[in-house]
Design an enzyme around this catalytic site. Structure first.
Site, PDB file in Angstrom:
ATOM      1  N   THR A  63     -87.741 -39.172   1.049  1.00 16.83           N
ATOM      2  CA  THR A  63     -88.639 -38.318   1.821  1.00 16.83           C
ATOM      3  C   THR A  63     -89.861 -39.081   2.324  1.00 16.83           C
ATOM      4  OG1 THR A  63     -87.845 -36.346   0.697  1.00 16.83           O
ATOM      5  CG2 THR A  63     -90.023 -36.208   1.698  1.00 16.83           C
ATOM      6  N   PHE A  64     -90.374 -39.999   1.522  1.00 17.17           N
ATOM      7  CA  PHE A  64     -91.562 -40.750   1.932  1.00 17.17           C
ATOM      8  C   PHE A  64     -91.315 -41.533   3.224  1.00 17.17           C
ATOM      9  CE2 PHE A  64     -94.685 -44.197   1.735  1.00 17.17           C
ATOM     10  CZ  PHE A  64     -95.842 -43.477   1.479  1.00 17.17           C
ATOM     11  N   CYS A  87     -86.499 -33.446   0.586  1.00 20.18           N
ATOM     12  CA  CYS A  87     -86.700 -32.574  -0.566  1.00 20.18           C
ATOM     13  C   CYS A  87     -87.382 -33.364  -1.676  1.00 20.18           C
ATOM     14  CB  CYS A  87     -85.352 -32.050  -1.047  1.00 20.18           C
ATOM     15  SG  CYS A  87     -85.472 -31.062  -2.549  1.00 20.18           S
ATOM     16  N   THR A  93     -94.513 -36.417 -13.576  1.00 20.81           N
ATOM     17  CA  THR A  93     -95.630 -37.291 -13.204  1.00 20.81           C
ATOM     18  C   THR A  93     -96.230 -36.845 -11.875  1.00 20.81           C
ATOM     19  OG1 THR A  93     -94.289 -38.850 -11.936  1.00 20.81           O
ATOM     20  CG2 THR A  93     -94.433 -39.217 -14.337  1.00 20.81           C
ATOM     21  N   HIS A  95     -96.127 -38.414  -9.162  1.00 18.94           N
ATOM     22  CA  HIS A  95     -95.347 -38.974  -8.051  1.00 18.94           C
ATOM     23  C   HIS A  95     -95.100 -37.914  -6.976  1.00 18.94           C
ATOM     24  CE1 HIS A  95     -92.441 -41.653  -6.134  1.00 18.94           C
ATOM     25  NE2 HIS A  95     -91.582 -40.642  -6.112  1.00 18.94           N
TER      26      HIS A  95
END
Length: 161
Positions: A63-64, A87, A93, A95
């Site tokens: 996704t990034f 998604c 965490t 993240h």
């Protein structure tokens, strides 16, 4: 939590996509979900008149990477709008926060830099079931919603010409 069916809309409120060109960028991470989003988006574009020749689908690892994939469409292909599908599922965490913030900011930046619609079709959910519910499950398909948004935004932009 979404309370409506993401696939429910007034079909008559959507302009024809017959002469529109679309880029679709799909994250490979969470493939079961993102492939369902992509199928929904492509099917909806076709339902409104877009042809196979006017729909180009490309894939990025996660996704990034969606905004960069979208930028490639803006710079290297002649598209009227780009749909970004991914998604991100909350984990233990932070993240999740960094990925969501990055892709959201990146999408906004693309809209303004290229003066064309980049549609945010990214699920950001607390768990996998919520994502499945929004990728063709009981809450419809976010890909459908993203495609309708893309068509409407292209029509809006064309109305100013």
């Amino acid at each position: 939590m979404a309370t409506k069916d993401l696939s429910a809309y007034d079909i008559n409120s959507v302009p024809s996509a017959e002469n529109m060109r679309f880029g679709v960028v799909v994250a490979e991470w969470n493939w079961e979900i993102t492939s369902a989003l992509a199928n929904g988006a492509v099917d909806t574009l076709k339902k409104h008149g877009a042809t196979d020749e006017n729909i180009s689908v490309k894939y990025v690892p996660g996704t990034f990477e969606l905004p960069l994939g979208g930028q490639y469409f803006a710079e290297l292909d002649n598209v009227d709008a780009v749909i970004l599908l991914g998604c991100v599922i909350q984990g233990d965490t932070r993240h999740f926060d960094y990925i969501c913030e990055g892709v959201t900011q990146g999408t906004k930046d693309l809209n303004l830099k290229y003066n064309k619609p980049f549609i945010f079709g990214v699920l950001t959910t607390n768990n996998e079931q919520q994502a499945l519910d929004r990728a063709g499950g009981k809450l419809g398909n976010k890909g459908d919603e993203a495609a309708v948004t893309a068509i409407k935004m292209v029509a809006l932009q064309q109305s100013f010409k």
